[in-house]
Design a protein around this motif. Structure first.
Motif, PDB file in Angstrom:
ATOM      1  N   ARG A  25      39.664  37.733  45.745  1.00  0.00           N
ATOM      2  CA  ARG A  25      38.245  38.038  45.559  1.00  0.00           C
ATOM      3  C   ARG A  25      37.935  38.133  44.082  1.00  0.00           C
ATOM      4  O   ARG A  25      38.810  38.444  43.274  1.00  0.00           O
ATOM      5  CB  ARG A  25      37.913  39.390  46.211  1.00  0.00           C
ATOM      6  N   PRO A  79      32.714  41.846  42.749  1.00  0.00           N
ATOM      7  CA  PRO A  79      31.753  41.086  43.569  1.00  0.00           C
ATOM      8  C   PRO A  79      30.295  41.510  43.338  1.00  0.00           C
ATOM      9  O   PRO A  79      29.378  40.741  43.614  1.00  0.00           O
ATOM     10  CB  PRO A  79      32.199  41.402  45.001  1.00  0.00           C
ATOM     11  N   VAL A 112      28.649  39.025  40.787  1.00  0.00           N
ATOM     12  CA  VAL A 112      28.799  37.581  41.012  1.00  0.00           C
ATOM     13  C   VAL A 112      27.564  37.039  41.739  1.00  0.00           C
ATOM     14  O   VAL A 112      27.077  37.660  42.690  1.00  0.00           O
ATOM     15  CB  VAL A 112      30.076  37.259  41.813  1.00  0.00           C
ATOM     16  N   TRP A 170      34.540  36.647  49.591  1.00  0.00           N
ATOM     17  CA  TRP A 170      34.409  37.206  48.239  1.00  0.00           C
ATOM     18  C   TRP A 170      33.577  38.498  48.252  1.00  0.00           C
ATOM     19  O   TRP A 170      33.730  39.353  47.403  1.00  0.00           O
ATOM     20  CB  TRP A 170      33.735  36.203  47.302  1.00  0.00           C
ATOM     21  N   VAL A 172      30.279  38.770  47.654  1.00  0.00           N
ATOM     22  CA  VAL A 172      29.418  38.824  46.465  1.00  0.00           C
ATOM     23  C   VAL A 172      28.068  39.470  46.785  1.00  0.00           C
ATOM     24  O   VAL A 172      27.548  39.358  47.894  1.00  0.00           O
ATOM     25  CB  VAL A 172      29.192  37.433  45.840  1.00  0.00           C
ATOM     26  N   LEU A 232      35.875  34.563  37.200  1.00  0.00           N
ATOM     27  CA  LEU A 232      35.914  35.142  38.553  1.00  0.00           C
ATOM     28  C   LEU A 232      37.125  36.069  38.725  1.00  0.00           C
ATOM     29  O   LEU A 232      37.052  37.089  39.399  1.00  0.00           O
ATOM     30  CB  LEU A 232      35.952  34.033  39.609  1.00  0.00           C
TER      31      LEU A 232
END
Lengths: 180, 443
Positions: free
Chosen positions: B77, B81, B84, B113, B115, B170
Motif C-alpha cells: 500500500r 493513503p 494519495v 491501496w 486511497v 507511493l
C-alpha cells in the motif's frame, strides 16, 4: 558491472523524440496496459527510423545522438528498450528530465558530450569507458573525452536502474512497516 | 519561419537580482515550498532534497504499472493513503474490452491501496478539478506521475512530476529532486480582443526556448495578473513543461483568494519569493502586444504567428485537454461559435475539464452553442489529447486543437498533422473549414 563498451556507432541527428523516433509510444501498450519489460521494448527501439534496428544492433554498440536527445513527453520506455539491447548512449545534450530517465533506465551514458559528432561517423567501431568519459574511435584512431556521470548517478545505473536502487533505499531507510 | 514575439521585451541580465555580498539571499517561492516540504529552513537551487508530498497524484494509465512495480518492491500500500489521489481521466470510456478489464483491475488496486481521493471516469481532468474542490492548496508541494501537474501552479501550488520514478513517492512519500532554478516572468498589459491567454503562453515558451527553460520553474509576476483569473493562469502554467521546464507557478494573490472564497474550500497563507531571491533569468512580456499564434507540427515549441498557417484545410477540431478545458476556454470558443455551424466535412469534439465546468456550460447556454454548431461533447477528462482516445485522427488528416502536444501520433495516426492554437482559433477554424483568425469573427 563493466563500464567499458566496444561496438558499432549508430549516429543520429538532433531532437530525437522519445515518443516516436526512439520508440513509438503506442507500442508500449499491450492489452491497454503499459509494458516496461526491456525484453519486450527492445524489439521496437528506433524502428521508425531504421526498421531492422533491433536485429542489427548488438550489445556493446553505442548510440551517438545530437542535441536534445529524447525531447518530448518524458516517457522512459524507449530508454528501457535501449538498455534491453545492451546499448550505450552518447549525446551532445539531453533535456534534464530525459537525463533523469536515462539514469532510471540503467543506461550507461555520456549525456553532455558537446562535440562528439565531430569525432565519429555512423558505422565506426568505438570503445567507450563510461566511468571515465573516454571515447576511442578505433576506425579513425581518434580519442576524445567528456565529463562522466557523477558517482551517485552511476551507482543507480550500476544497481540496474531506478527500481533496484529504490529497493536498496527502502531497505536502508528501514521502512519495514510498509513491507510485506 | 519562427515567431519573433511582438510582446517580448527580454531584459536578460539587467534585472537579475542584486546580490548583497556577505548576506544570505532570500529564497524563491519554489525554494520556500520545497524547503518546507523537506523540513528545512533554507534551501537553494541545486540542492538535492527529498521533499515529502502533501499530495501524490496518479492517473488511470499508470496505476497497474505502478502497482506492479510496488509489488516488485514488496510494498502493498502507499506510504500514506490519506495523501494519495487517483483519477480516471485518460480512458474515461473504455473503447475495448482489454481497457475495460484494466479499469476493473485499477478499481481493485485502488481499493487495496485504500486511497482517500479516488475519482472515477467522468469526474474531470485530474489537473483541473482538484483545484476547484480544494484537494490541492496554495503553498503545497504535490508530487505526481504526470507532467501536467504544473497546472496547480495557477493557485500557487508547486507541482513536480516524477513519471516512471513515481513508485518511489507511493512507497515513501518522497523521491530525490534537485531544487530547480527559477525564471521570473513579468507580465504587463491586457490581451487584445481575439487573442487568447494560450497565445501569450505559446509566445512565452517560444521566446524563452527549450535551452533556457530546461529544469527551471517559470514564476509569473506583474500587474497583468490582476486581470488574469485562475483559468488563464492554468494556461501559463501548463505550456512551459512542454519545453522541459520543471514546473510553473503564480504566487497566490487576491485573485486566488477570491476564487477560493467563492468556492468556500480553503484558507491559505500567501507565500511569495523574497525581494532579494535569486532568479536565473528575468523576462518581461507585454500582453497588449500579443497576437494569435499557432504551433506547427510536430513540436509545441514550433510557435509561429497564426498567419503562417491561415488557410490550411482541416478535418477535425478539438477543444479540451488540461491545456484548455476550463470555463473561460469554453466561453472563448462559444463566443466565436454562437449561431454558426461547423464547416462541411469538419468534426469537432469538446471535452470540459470537470463536472463543474460542464454544469456551468449547461447553465450559461454554452452547451447549446456547441450542440447547435454541430460539435460533439465528450465526458470530462483528457479527451483525444491522450493518443487520440475517443476520437483518433486518420491517416492524412489535419487537426487544429488546444491539446498539450502535437508530436507525431499524439492524437492517433502517425500520418496526421496537429496544429496547436487557442480556443478561439480552434473555434474559428472549425467554422471556416481551414485554419482561420478568430479576430475576423469578432466584429
Amino acid at each position: 558491472m563493466d563500464w567499458t563498451m566496444q561496438g558499432r556507432c549508430w549516429k543520429f541527428g538532433d531532437n530525437l523524440s522519445l515518443d516516436d523516433d526512439i520508440l513509438e509510444f503506442a507500442k508500449v501498450f499491450v492489452g491497454g496496459v503499459r509494458v516496461s519489460d526491456p525484453n519486450y521494448l527492445k524489439k521496437h527501439v528506433f524502428t521508425n527510423l531504421i526498421p531492422d534496428f533491433p536485429e542489427r544492433a548488438k550489445p556493446g554498440d553505442v548510440v551517438v545522438a545530437g542535441k536534445r536527445f529524447g525531447q518530448g513527453n518524458p516517457h522512459i520506455y524507449g530508454l528501457l528498450g535501449m538498455a534491453g539491447l545492451g546499448l550505450g548512449l552518447i549525446a551532445e545534450s539531453v533535456p534534464h528530465f530525459t537525463y533523469r530517465m536515462i539514469v532510471a533506465a540503467g543506461l550507461p551514458t555520456l549525456p553532455f558530450f558537446n562535440d562528439i559528432g565531430a569525432h565519429v561517423e555512423d558505422g565506426d567501431e568505438l570503445r567507450v569507458d563510461f566511468r571515465t568519459g573516454d571515447v576511442e574511435n578505433l576506425s579513425r584512431g581518434v580519442r576524445c573525452r567528456s565529463e562522466p556521470l557523477p558517482d551517485a548517478l552511476r551507482e543507480i545505473i550500476e544497481r540496474g536502474g531506478f527500481l533496484p536502487a529504490l529497493k536498496k533505499r527502502l531497505t536502508d531507510i528501514n521502512t519495514n512497516r510498509y513491507l510485506k | 519561419m519562427i515567431l519573433s514575439c511582438p510582446g517580448s521585451e527580454p531584459v536578460l541580465g539587467s534585472i537579475i537580482s542584486i546580490v548583497y555580498m556577505g548576506f544570505a539571499m532570500g529564497m524563491t517561492l519554489t525554494e520556500k515550498i520545497m524547503a518546507r516540504a523537506s523540513g528545512r529552513n533554507e534551501l537553494r537551487a541545486g540542492h538535492i532534497v527529498y521533499p515529502q508530498a502533501d499530495l501524490a497524484t496518479i492517473h488511470d494509465l499508470y496505476v497497474v504499472e505502478a502497482d506492479r512495480q510496488l509489488t516488485e518492491l514488496g510494498v502493498e500500500r502507499p506510504w500514506d493513503p490519506e495523501r494519495v489521489f487517483v483519477c480516471f481521466d485518460h480512458d474515461t470510456i473504455p473503447q475495448t474490452v482489454a481497457v475495460a478489464n484494466r479499469a476493473r483491475q485499477i478499481r481493485e488496486i485502488v481499493k487495496r491501496w485504500g486511497v482517500k481521493y479516488f475519482f472515477g471516469p467522468g469526474r474531470g481532468q485530474g489537473h483541473v478539478f482538484p483545484m476547484e474542490i480544494g484537494i490541492v492548496k496554495p503553498g503545497e508541494c504535490v508530487l505526481a506521475y504526470d507532467i501536467h501537474v504544473t497546472n496547480y501552479g495557477a493557485i500557487g501550488c508547486l507541482g513536480l512530476a516524477l513519471v516512471f520514478e513515481f513508485p518511489a513517492v507511493l512507497a515513501t512519500g518522497s523521491h530525490w529532486l534537485k531544487v530547480p532554478e527559477t525564471i521570473r516572468i513579468d507580465l504587463s498589459g491586457k490581451l487584445p480582443r481575439g487573442v487568447g491567454i494560450r497565445d501569450a503562453a505559446a509566445c512565452i515558451i517560444h521566446e524563452i526556448g527549450p535551452d533556457a527553460a530546461d529544469y527551471r520553474v517559470f514564476e509569473y509576476t506583474g500587474e497583468a495578473l490582476a486581470h488574469l483569473g485562475v483559468d488563464a493562469r492554468v494556461k501559463l502554467c501548463n505550456l512551459p513543461i512542454e519545453i522541459g521546464a520543471k514546473s510553473a507557478i503564480v504566487p497566490a494573490d487576491d485573485v486566488v483568494a477570491e476564487w477560493i472564497n467563492e468556492r468556500n474550500i480553503n484558507s491559505f497563507e500567501a507565500i511569495h519569493s523574497d525581494p532579494d531571491a535569486e532568479f536565473a533569468e528575468t523576462y518581461a512580456f507585454n500582453l497588449s502586444k500579443m497576437e494569435p499564434t499557432v504551433a506547427l507540427p510536430p513540436r509545441p515549441e514550433n510557435v509561429a504567428p497564426l498567419g503562417e498557417a491561415i488557410g490550411v484545410p482541416i478535418h477535425a477540431a478539438y477543444l479540451g485537454s488540461c491545456a484548455a478545458d476550463q470555463y473561460e476556454d469554453m466561453a472563448e470558443a462559444a463566443e466565436i461559435l454562437r449561431g454558426k455551424k461547423l464547416a462541411p466535412g469538419v468534426r469537432m469534439i469538446v471535452t470540459p475539464g470537470s463536472q463543474e465546468v460542464l454544469t456551468r456550460c449547461v447553465e450559461d447556454g454554452l452547451m447549446d452553442v456547441f450542440c447547435e454548431a454541430g460539435a460533439m461533447v465528450g465526458p470530462p477528462g483528457c479527451g483525444p489529447c491522450a493518443i487520440g482516445r475517443g476520437g483518433p485522427l486518420a491517416d492524412g488528416e489535419t487537426c487544429i486543437a488546444t491539446v498539450t502536444r502535437n508530436d507525431v501520433g499524439r492524437m492517433g495516426s502517425r500520418e496526421a498533422r496537429i496544429y496547436l492554437a487557442s480556443a478561439a482559433t480552434v473555434a474559428a477554424s472549425s467554422v471556416k473549414g481551414e485554419i482561420a483568425d478568430p479576430r475576423d469573427f469578432l466584429a
